[in-house]
Write a protein that holds these residues in place. Sequence first.
Motif, short mmCIF file in Angstrom:
data_model
loop_
_atom_site.label_atom_id
_atom_site.label_comp_id
_atom_site.label_asym_id
_atom_site.label_seq_id
_atom_site.Cartn_x
_atom_site.Cartn_y
_atom_site.Cartn_z
N LEU A 279 6.14 -8.35 14.33
CA LEU A 279 6.30 -7.35 13.27
C LEU A 279 4.91 -6.98 12.75
O LEU A 279 4.41 -7.58 11.80
CB LEU A 279 7.16 -7.91 12.13
CG LEU A 279 8.62 -8.24 12.46
CD1 LEU A 279 9.27 -8.96 11.30
CD2 LEU A 279 9.39 -6.98 12.81
N GLY B 5 1.90 -5.78 10.72
CA GLY B 5 1.78 -5.51 9.29
C GLY B 5 2.56 -6.45 8.41
O GLY B 5 2.48 -6.36 7.19
N HIS B 6 3.32 -7.38 9.02
CA HIS B 6 4.11 -8.35 8.25
C HIS B 6 3.44 -9.72 8.32
O HIS B 6 2.88 -10.10 9.35
CB HIS B 6 5.54 -8.44 8.79
CG HIS B 6 6.36 -7.21 8.54
ND1 HIS B 6 6.17 -6.04 9.24
CD2 HIS B 6 7.38 -6.97 7.66
CE1 HIS B 6 7.02 -5.14 8.81
NE2 HIS B 6 7.77 -5.67 7.85
N LEU C 63 7.81 -13.62 2.59
CA LEU C 63 7.61 -12.63 3.65
C LEU C 63 7.00 -11.39 3.04
O LEU C 63 7.55 -10.83 2.08
CB LEU C 63 8.93 -12.31 4.34
CG LEU C 63 8.88 -11.24 5.43
CD1 LEU C 63 8.03 -11.71 6.60
CD2 LEU C 63 10.29 -10.89 5.90
N LEU C 64 5.87 -10.95 3.59
CA LEU C 64 5.12 -9.82 3.03
C LEU C 64 4.98 -8.72 4.06
O LEU C 64 4.85 -8.98 5.25
CB LEU C 64 3.73 -10.28 2.57
CG LEU C 64 3.65 -11.48 1.64
CD1 LEU C 64 2.21 -11.93 1.49
CD2 LEU C 64 4.25 -11.15 0.28
N HIS C 65 5.01 -7.49 3.55
CA HIS C 65 4.60 -6.33 4.35
C HIS C 65 3.37 -5.75 3.66
O HIS C 65 3.48 -5.07 2.64
CB HIS C 65 5.71 -5.29 4.45
CG HIS C 65 5.34 -4.11 5.29
ND1 HIS C 65 5.81 -2.85 5.07
CD2 HIS C 65 4.54 -4.02 6.39
CE1 HIS C 65 5.30 -2.02 5.98
NE2 HIS C 65 4.54 -2.72 6.78
N GLY C 66 2.21 -6.07 4.23
CA GLY C 66 0.98 -5.77 3.50
C GLY C 66 0.90 -6.63 2.26
O GLY C 66 0.95 -7.85 2.33
N ASN D 259 3.22 -6.10 -0.21
CA ASN D 259 4.54 -5.97 -0.80
C ASN D 259 5.42 -7.15 -0.41
O ASN D 259 5.53 -7.49 0.78
CB ASN D 259 5.22 -4.66 -0.36
CG ASN D 259 4.43 -3.44 -0.78
OD1 ASN D 259 3.88 -3.40 -1.89
ND2 ASN D 259 4.35 -2.44 0.10
N LEU E 186 8.73 -8.85 0.49
CA LEU E 186 10.03 -8.47 1.04
C LEU E 186 11.09 -9.53 0.77
O LEU E 186 12.26 -9.19 0.52
CB LEU E 186 9.92 -8.23 2.55
CG LEU E 186 8.96 -7.13 3.00
CD1 LEU E 186 8.93 -7.06 4.51
CD2 LEU E 186 9.34 -5.79 2.39
N TRP F 85 15.74 -12.25 7.19
CA TRP F 85 15.46 -10.87 6.77
C TRP F 85 15.62 -9.99 7.99
O TRP F 85 14.86 -10.10 8.95
CB TRP F 85 14.06 -10.76 6.19
CG TRP F 85 13.71 -9.39 5.71
CD1 TRP F 85 14.06 -8.82 4.52
CD2 TRP F 85 12.94 -8.40 6.41
NE1 TRP F 85 13.57 -7.55 4.43
CE2 TRP F 85 12.86 -7.26 5.58
CE3 TRP F 85 12.31 -8.37 7.64
CZ2 TRP F 85 12.18 -6.10 5.95
CZ3 TRP F 85 11.63 -7.23 8.02
CH2 TRP F 85 11.58 -6.10 7.18
N ASP G 128 12.67 -13.86 15.89
CA ASP G 128 12.94 -12.47 15.55
C ASP G 128 13.89 -11.90 16.60
O ASP G 128 13.52 -11.78 17.78
CB ASP G 128 11.64 -11.66 15.51
CG ASP G 128 11.88 -10.21 15.10
OD1 ASP G 128 12.95 -9.94 14.52
OD2 ASP G 128 11.03 -9.35 15.38
#
Length: 354
Positions: A145, A147-148, A174-177, A179, A181, A194, A316
């Motif tokens: 993933l 960017g995660h 768990l982060l996206h950048g 942010n 999640l 997730w 995943d």
Amino acid sequence: MALRPLFASLWRLLCSLKLAIVLAAAVTLLGIGGSLVMHFNPGVFGDLDRMILGRWWSTAGSAAPLLSWWVPVGALLLALLCLNTLCCFLDWARRIRYRWRKGGEYLIHLGFVLVLIAYFWGSLAGFRSEGNRLFVGQTLALPSLPGHFLRLEAFEPIFAENGRPVDMLSTVALLHGDNLLARQIVRTNTPLTWKGLAVFPGSFGRTVEGFAVHIAGVGRTSFSPGAELSLPDGLRLRVLNFLSDARRLAGGRVARGSSELGRPAFELELNHPDGPSWRGWYLLAEGPPSALTEAGLLLRPVEPLYRPYSILTINDDPGAALALTGGLAMLAGVLLALVSFYYKRGRGDRPEVW
């Protein structure tokens, strides 16, 4: 016009119950034989449960074609069985006005097709990774993933009275950048999930990050990289580096040995308020360097300092939601088939076998 009878015959074959029985029997027999091959050849199949099928086939599987030929053949038979089941469902759907009473059986058909599609999807595009070691505060990029990231925010192993580990509590974010999640305490049988991502606790361990040292006139303090001590007479002592196992080379140089605790060593820097600074290595087995003893620093190592880490398994599966949909469809089909069984038996409703 001549193609119509050919197409009709092909469609009847694809919808045939006989074809389904033959394919299912072939897949079953091939799976039984393949399981015996797997048992007696762990060198080829030992990592199959730790990686997705597509990745295994591109490495160990394709390197031993005489032992693994049954895997692609089985996949082909399963794909044909999936096509056969899908054709049966489509044939029922276009005649649903007259065959709606068989809705339970065909919901099972649809669920089976969805589960198989999800399995092939996950086997080709999924991701499975074991042995991901994370310290508290450390962040791990997820290659499946872009960017995660996965960040370990807290970790606590739980021990029984006899000292046996019984659980592992890992607070995972768990982060996206930047942010957030998802955040969850991951423990045995309680993964972070997730979408198609699942994070499981695998194991844990600890590593030596320094030593507790007693300094005469100062007391006990922690020696680990980054520590800085203000001492009497304006002296300042900094811990620059730590090796859990070190060896001294010719010329006084120090090199890293193993990763286990053996001959620990510190790289130190001593700053005098009005004089030159000293920088060098302190091998605990050799005693304090003369630069420290001349400055009146009497050091006595007390015990090693350990830093725990969590080992996580990251999976995943992009087909997870589709597989869940298929499972729910099969469950609904089973319940509906049970309810309508006695009604259909009374009407003499039987499947057509071509």
